[in-house]
Design an enzyme around this catalytic site. Structure first.
Site, PDB file in Angstrom:
ATOM      1  N   HIS A 134      -0.509  -2.830   4.184  1.00  0.00           N
ATOM      2  CA  HIS A 134      -1.070  -2.473   5.490  1.00  0.00           C
ATOM      3  C   HIS A 134      -0.065  -1.648   6.303  1.00  0.00           C
ATOM      4  CE1 HIS A 134      -3.062  -3.267   9.453  1.00  0.00           C
ATOM      5  NE2 HIS A 134      -1.805  -3.245   9.865  1.00  0.00           N
ATOM      6  N   GLU A 135       1.182  -2.078   6.317  1.00  0.00           N
ATOM      7  CA  GLU A 135       2.200  -1.344   7.075  1.00  0.00           C
ATOM      8  C   GLU A 135       2.451   0.035   6.472  1.00  0.00           C
ATOM      9  OE1 GLU A 135       2.991  -2.295   9.891  1.00  0.00           O
ATOM     10  OE2 GLU A 135       2.103  -4.286   9.699  1.00  0.00           O
ATOM     11  N   HIS A 138      -0.070   2.436   7.696  1.00  0.00           N
ATOM     12  CA  HIS A 138       0.285   3.016   8.996  1.00  0.00           C
ATOM     13  C   HIS A 138       1.246   4.190   8.819  1.00  0.00           C
ATOM     14  CE1 HIS A 138      -1.764   0.520  11.833  1.00  0.00           C
ATOM     15  NE2 HIS A 138      -1.181  -0.600  11.452  1.00  0.00           N
TER      16      HIS A 138
END
Length: 297
Positions: A134-135, A138
């Protein structure tokens, strides 16, 4: 979120900053506020990763670390970055029992990801992989610069609004000064949340694609929310303007889509991930892989 909308939101925050500057110092104050806002954007462009990591108490994890869990963690992050077609980011650890994580950096070549000790201790290896994917999403979507600049401006607006109470009496009156002091930080917070909440759904989806199993992230989000309710993150509490950078709100564990929540409802995010898993033909809770018998058990 499109680039145009991002610039619109950042322009709105700059306008708020300038309005408070006008209240404090008239036209000269407004011009000065604009110059300061522009300077903060430039500063954040070049120093966002260093600034955020320092404020959150993050310590870099070197590739030759002797800690077996941290070494395995670094290897997993590098593998996920390769899956995403990204350079391996620098890796940091934050010594706090609250499970959480965030990414920062002005572009993929200068990115960093940070996880708390609570995240590594509370989650299994697949769940940690889901969080870091998920990071990395980003990073890939170039969200990290926007979120860091937003955090910088939001914090500055709050401080400038406080000055308005003491220096704006002659120009707008005490009532006007108090109104600015109250509503300017609220407006900045709304802009900050609008950026954060929409981007989280996009990063959830892309993160699930990077790690290969949406259920890993879904399970992680549920554990992180429970941990956020019971554990305090002292670094986030000292700099609440940066709360939106974390994968889950580090300031509270409320699961409702409320106006002043920096993140979407965890239940809504989990539901979307489970729906995605169904579309991929993945059902139930993923069984641990052979690699999970390492540091996470």
């Amino acid at each position: 979120m499109g680039t145009a909308k991002t610039f619109t939101l950042l322009a709105a925050m700059t306008a708020i900053f300038m309005a408070i500057g006008f209240l404090v110092g008239g036209m000269a104050g407004m011009i000065l506020a604009f110059v300061v806002a522009a300077g903060m954007n430039v500063f954040a462009w070049w120093n966002s990763d260093k600034m955020v990591l320092r404020m959150q108490g993050a310590q870099e994890v070197l590739p030759d670390t002797k800690n077996p869990m941290l070494r395995a963690f670094g290897e997993d992050v590098a593998r996920l970055a390769e899956n995403a077609g990204l350079p391996a980011p620098r890796i940091y650890i934050i010594d706090t029992p609250q499970p959480n994580a965030f990414a920062t950096g002005r572009n993929p070549q200068n990115a960093a990801v940070a996880a708390t000790t609570g995240l590594l201790n509370m989650l299994n290896r697949e769940e940690v992989a889901g969080v870091m994917a998920h990071e990395l999403a980003h990073v890939q979507n170039r969200d990290t610069l926007t979120m860091t600049v937003t955090a910088t401006l939001a914090g500055a607006i709050g401080m400038l609004a406080n000055f308005a109470l003491f220096f704006g009496r002659d120009r707008a009156g005490l009532i006007g000064s108090i109104a600015i002091m109250i509503f300017a930080p609220m407006a900045a917070a709304l802009v900050q949340m609008a950026i954060s909440r929409s981007r989280e759904y996009v990063a959830d989806k892309r993160g699930a694609e990077i790690c290969g199993n949406p259920l890993w992230l879904a399970s992680a989000l549920e554990k992180i929310e429970r941990g956020a309710r019971s554990q305090i993150n002292p670094y986030a509490e000292r700099s609440p303007a940066m709360a939106h950078m974390y994968i889950s709100n580090p300031l509270n564990g409320r699961g409702q889509d409320k106006l002043f929540s920096t993140h979407p409802s965890t239940a809504n995010r989990v539901e979307a991930l489970r729906r995605m898993a169904g579309e991929m033909g993945i059902s139930g809770v993923a069984a641990p892989t052979a690699r999970s018998s390492g540091p996470w058990g």
